[in-house]
Design a protein around this motif. Structure first.
Motif, PDB file in Angstrom:
ATOM      1  N   UNK A  22      18.804  61.746  49.249  1.00 52.69           N
ATOM      2  CA  UNK A  22      18.743  61.034  50.532  1.00 52.69           C
ATOM      3  C   UNK A  22      18.196  59.614  50.426  1.00 52.69           C
ATOM      4  N   UNK A  23      17.962  59.093  49.191  1.00 50.52           N
ATOM      5  CA  UNK A  23      17.592  57.671  49.028  1.00 50.52           C
ATOM      6  C   UNK A  23      18.876  56.899  48.715  1.00 50.52           C
ATOM      7  N   UNK A  24      19.772  56.889  49.658  1.00 48.14           N
ATOM      8  CA  UNK A  24      21.112  56.362  49.380  1.00 48.14           C
ATOM      9  C   UNK A  24      21.103  54.874  49.031  1.00 48.14           C
ATOM     10  N   UNK A  25      20.306  54.108  49.780  1.00 46.02           N
ATOM     11  CA  UNK A  25      20.328  52.651  49.547  1.00 46.02           C
ATOM     12  C   UNK A  25      19.795  52.320  48.152  1.00 46.02           C
ATOM     13  N   UNK A  26      18.623  52.897  47.835  1.00 42.28           N
ATOM     14  CA  UNK A  26      18.015  52.627  46.518  1.00 42.28           C
ATOM     15  C   UNK A  26      18.894  53.196  45.399  1.00 42.28           C
ATOM     16  N   UNK A  27      19.434  54.386  45.656  1.00 47.42           N
ATOM     17  CA  UNK A  27      20.317  55.034  44.675  1.00 47.42           C
ATOM     18  C   UNK A  27      21.514  54.153  44.378  1.00 47.42           C
ATOM     19  N   UNK A  28      22.148  53.616  45.421  1.00 48.98           N
ATOM     20  CA  UNK A  28      23.333  52.757  45.226  1.00 48.98           C
ATOM     21  C   UNK A  28      22.948  51.488  44.452  1.00 48.98           C
ATOM     22  N   UNK A  29      21.779  50.933  44.823  1.00 51.41           N
ATOM     23  CA  UNK A  29      21.339  49.705  44.155  1.00 51.41           C
ATOM     24  C   UNK A  29      21.168  49.955  42.641  1.00 51.41           C
ATOM     25  N   UNK A  30      20.595  51.100  42.313  1.00 55.46           N
ATOM     26  CA  UNK A  30      20.367  51.397  40.881  1.00 55.46           C
ATOM     27  C   UNK A  30      21.699  51.610  40.157  1.00 55.46           C
ATOM     28  N   UNK A  31      22.632  52.287  40.864  1.00 52.93           N
ATOM     29  CA  UNK A  31      23.944  52.536  40.233  1.00 52.93           C
ATOM     30  C   UNK A  31      24.664  51.191  39.975  1.00 52.93           C
ATOM     31  N   UNK A  32      24.603  50.294  40.965  1.00 54.44           N
ATOM     32  CA  UNK A  32      25.240  48.976  40.798  1.00 54.44           C
ATOM     33  C   UNK A  32      24.545  48.197  39.672  1.00 54.44           C
ATOM     34  N   UNK A  33      23.199  48.297  39.653  1.00 55.81           N
ATOM     35  CA  UNK A  33      22.447  47.581  38.604  1.00 55.81           C
ATOM     36  C   UNK A  33      22.805  48.109  37.213  1.00 55.81           C
ATOM     37  N   UNK A  34      23.102  49.425  37.142  1.00 55.59           N
ATOM     38  CA  UNK A  34      23.445  49.999  35.831  1.00 55.59           C
ATOM     39  C   UNK A  34      24.719  49.348  35.289  1.00 55.59           C
ATOM     40  N   UNK A  35      25.639  49.042  36.198  1.00 56.00           N
ATOM     41  CA  UNK A  35      26.881  48.384  35.763  1.00 56.00           C
ATOM     42  C   UNK A  35      26.577  47.010  35.175  1.00 56.00           C
ATOM     43  N   UNK A  36      25.589  46.313  35.781  1.00 57.22           N
ATOM     44  CA  UNK A  36      25.219  44.989  35.255  1.00 57.22           C
ATOM     45  C   UNK A  36      24.670  45.082  33.833  1.00 57.22           C
ATOM     46  N   UNK A  37      24.033  46.223  33.548  1.00 57.19           N
ATOM     47  CA  UNK A  37      23.481  46.414  32.189  1.00 57.19           C
ATOM     48  C   UNK A  37      24.587  46.817  31.219  1.00 57.19           C
ATOM     49  N   UNK A  38      25.465  47.732  31.707  1.00 56.98           N
ATOM     50  CA  UNK A  38      26.447  48.322  30.796  1.00 56.98           C
ATOM     51  C   UNK A  38      27.630  47.406  30.475  1.00 56.98           C
ATOM     52  N   UNK A  39      28.080  46.636  31.467  1.00 57.63           N
ATOM     53  CA  UNK A  39      29.298  45.842  31.249  1.00 57.63           C
ATOM     54  C   UNK A  39      29.180  44.814  30.109  1.00 57.63           C
TER      55      UNK A  39
END
Lengths: 277, 74
Positions: A69-86
């Motif tokens: 239920x921490x959708x906003x923070x969860x989404x932010x972390x998922x998006x940030x992971x892409x910045x690390x992985x790409x």
């Protein structure tokens, strides 16, 4: 051979030894620089694998937060992971182009990410916004798939990281060997060059000074009136050195002959004078 | 080059600065002429007297060397 040429040859021999030592050490230094680049590249690859691994963990953590239920923070972390992985993925695909083994393993990880992990995350998103009665049960099921996939990817990434670390260790050991070899070569050449220099200076010095010493001794005796030194000259310094010393001995012998002949002519003249009286 | 200069060159290779004086003496005493008037025909006689003079003062080896040198001037 003239003295100057002999000295020049000795000098060239020593210079040649220096050049040989320098060339060998330069070759080793170049090899070490090459290995240093290899180490640098392998460390860079390793760091990027680590970044990719962290990205996957971030993605997993973000999904867990999202489903808690921490959708906003969860989404932010998922998006940030892409910045690390790409950027890591982009670097690794280029850097591993010449390493088919590591490249294949990394492609397997990328496949797991794109097919299994991303699919599980999409499923979590869809299930989360649905009104399904078994919503959390289904989310847990997708999270299990996700965590298994991340664990599998982590294991594969650990393998490739171990391989790059092994490459680093092997390159470092090789560089150390070259370094040790350079040190040994430097010491060996130092000893050889010192030895050759000492031997050459003794040999060349003796070849020049010994006949000169004898000649000086004979010159001293001749200067005191002993003209029979011509015979000693023949016996003592009739050494065919083939250089200026031979010429000096010849000139000296001629000079003693001149003294003796002058002496003989003077005697003859005196005898004739006495006879006429 | 004159015969005198040739003879002097041969003698100077063994006698150095005494060559001129020696040649003068041998020419005047034995050939009864001045070195400047030497001819190729005098070489044999000159060689004989030079060898005799050098042998007594400097030994056979030097005399032999001078003899070889003078005879090449014939």
């Amino acid at each position: 051979m003239k003295i100057r040429r002999k000295l020049l040859l000795s000098y060239l021999l020593i210079v040649g030894l220096f050049i040989a030592a320098g060339a060998t050490i330069t070759y080793n230094t170049m090899k070490m620089a090459e290995l240093q680049n290899t180490v640098k590249q392998q460390v860079e690859i390793n760091n990027n694998f680590y970044a990719y691994q962290q990205g996957l963990d971030q993605k997993q953590f973000g999904t867990l937060m999202y489903s808690s239920d921490n959708t906003i923070e969860g989404e932010r972390i998922i998006v940030a992971s892409a910045d690390t992985m790409e950027p890591a993925e982009s670097y690794l695909l280029t850097a591993l182009a010449n390493n088919p083994e590591l490249s294949a393993k990394f492609n397997e990880v990328v496949d797991i990410d794109r097919n299994t992990i991303n699919n599980a995350i999409s499923q979590v998103y869809s299930i989360y916004i649905s009104n399904d009665a078994k919503k959390y049960e289904n989310i847990w099921s997708q999270l299990t798939i996700l965590m298994n996939a991340v664990t599998q990817a982590d294991l594969k990434l650990s393998d490739v990281r171990s391989a790059t670390l092994a490459n680093v260790q092997s390159a470092t050991a090789e560089a150390q060997n070259y370094s040790n070899m350079s040190l040994i070569i430097a010491i060996a050449f130092l000893v050889i060059i010192s030895g050759v220099s000492v031997v050459l200076s003794i040999v060349m010095g003796n070849r020049i000074t010994n006949p000169l010493k004898k000649l000086a001794d004979i010159a001293h005796k001749v200067s005191l009136g002993d003209l029979n030194q011509r015979y000693y000259l023949k016996q003592n310094i009739d050494i065919k050195t083939g250089d200026e010393i031979d010429e000096l001995v010849d000139a000296f012998r001629r000079m003693i002959n001149a003294f003796r002949m002058t002496e003989a002519l003077n005697k003859d003249a005196e005898t004739e004078e006495n006879a006429t009286k | 080059m004159t015969v005198e200069a040739d003879c002097l060159a041969v003698l100077a290779s063994e006698l150095g600065p005494a060559a001129k004086m020696f040649l003068q003496r041998q020419c005047r005493h034995h050939l009864k002429k001045e070195p400047s008037t030497l001819q190729k025909s005098d070489i044999d006689e000159l060689t004989k007297w030079c060898v005799a003079g050098i042998q007594s003062a400097l030994g056979a080896q030097v005399a032999e060397t001078v003899k070889k040198g003078l005879l090449t001037l014939k």
